[in-house]
Design a protein around this motif. Sequence first.
Motif, PDB file in Angstrom:
ATOM      1  N   LEU A  42      55.004  69.258  39.870  1.00 55.26           N
ATOM      2  CA  LEU A  42      55.509  70.020  38.740  1.00 55.26           C
ATOM      3  C   LEU A  42      54.415  70.822  38.099  1.00 55.26           C
ATOM      4  N   VAL A  43      53.051  70.465  38.097  1.00 55.29           N
ATOM      5  CA  VAL A  43      51.876  70.972  37.667  1.00 55.29           C
ATOM      6  C   VAL A  43      51.570  72.018  38.428  1.00 55.29           C
ATOM      7  N   PHE A  45      53.441  73.627  40.874  1.00 54.75           N
ATOM      8  CA  PHE A  45      54.435  74.906  40.815  1.00 54.75           C
ATOM      9  C   PHE A  45      54.345  75.793  39.731  1.00 54.75           C
ATOM     10  N   THR A  46      54.248  75.041  38.349  1.00 58.12           N
ATOM     11  CA  THR A  46      54.381  75.593  37.107  1.00 58.12           C
ATOM     12  C   THR A  46      53.005  76.652  36.898  1.00 58.12           C
ATOM     13  N   PHE A  47      51.719  76.051  37.830  1.00 55.15           N
ATOM     14  CA  PHE A  47      50.685  77.167  37.785  1.00 55.15           C
ATOM     15  C   PHE A  47      50.935  78.233  38.617  1.00 55.15           C
ATOM     16  N   PHE A  49      53.651  79.729  39.496  1.00 58.22           N
ATOM     17  CA  PHE A  49      54.705  80.328  38.779  1.00 58.22           C
ATOM     18  C   PHE A  49      54.163  81.357  37.896  1.00 58.22           C
ATOM     19  N   VAL A  50      53.428  80.815  36.721  1.00 56.80           N
ATOM     20  CA  VAL A  50      52.821  81.325  35.436  1.00 56.80           C
ATOM     21  C   VAL A  50      51.839  82.472  36.152  1.00 56.80           C
ATOM     22  N   SER A  54      52.592  86.258  35.473  1.00 56.22           N
ATOM     23  CA  SER A  54      51.924  86.742  34.410  1.00 56.22           C
ATOM     24  C   SER A  54      50.603  87.688  34.670  1.00 56.22           C
ATOM     25  N   THR A 246      66.441  70.767  45.230  1.00 58.63           N
ATOM     26  CA  THR A 246      65.107  70.956  45.458  1.00 58.63           C
ATOM     27  C   THR A 246      64.681  71.029  46.718  1.00 58.63           C
ATOM     28  N   SER A 304      54.781  71.356  46.636  1.00 58.29           N
ATOM     29  CA  SER A 304      54.955  70.952  45.166  1.00 58.29           C
ATOM     30  C   SER A 304      56.433  70.835  45.014  1.00 58.29           C
TER      31      SER A 304
END
Length: 325
Positions: A42-43, A45-47, A49-50, A54, A246, A304
């Motif tokens: 989760l960490v 994939f979030t990293f 993605f952001v 961004s 998923t 991830s």
Amino acid sequence: MTLNTEQLQPGTETQGMTVTARTQRQLVVRRFFRHKGALFGLVMFTFVFVLAFSSIGFGPIPGWWDKPWTGTGTLADRGRPTLSLLPEFLGGTGVHLGEHPFGQDNLGKDYFALTMRGTQISIIVALAIGLISTIVGTVIGALAGYFRGRTEAVLMRFTDVMITIPVLVIGAVVGQMAGNLGPYFLALMLGLITWTSVGRLVRGQFLSLREKEFVEAARAVGTPATRIIFKHIMPNTLGVIIVSATLAISSGILLETALSFLGFGVKPPDTSLGLLIETYRSAMVTRPWLFWWPGIFIVVIALSVNFIGDGLRDAFDPRQNRVRD
């Protein structure tokens, strides 16, 4: 001392112990966040993605990176990456990004911006494939599993036909027709052909649940079939559906990568991680960073999402649970 149970009322005292009742949702969330692999996935994939959305921005929203993914420039030092992560006391040049952290391509484009754009498209296509295939597979599996008879025979024979044709072959045909229409239409078409595994799993769950006592009781009082499906059976199938989603996302990004690498996926002037690998595969020996950066992001995203799916499976199914409540 505190016990976790759903049968006892909150605040009940049992031999000096206070019982804290938790709902099924709370237990699932608790198990998921105690799964180390799922948290790592989760960490990560979030990293990614952001970072992707961004850095160069998306649509009308600007990003913090000052170089566009479509712009060209002058090659500096043969386009070598300027990213440095080795501190000076270890013999490096310090931690800094530089002008072109991932290097430059043949035209002088900033490869960091180009990789971020490829990551955006690959993530969007993978999420769309996972969502669409899950919706289609859930609907077909639910109808086949609940109504049985002719409905099940027709839907499952159609599913069997779809399964016998390799996904990559169907995807290549669909990609050839839909690739020029943009990545979003490509994702829609790929989602419509990758639902078979979800459909079979949901059908199996519905076949089992439709014979349970609470479903029989609902039929006995005249509850409509649609209400039984969505109110009584579907909530008990939610765990299988989420885990399947998923896995569909992970398979989706690999499918998009394979198709784009073969020339049947995302087409220029847009790009994706698979297309970047295909475009710069000839530079693997002379300028390997053009090949490795998109490859690293593909592996990180796929792993991830798989870790997240593994954690969701253990959270929804206590029989496979590796973490304690």
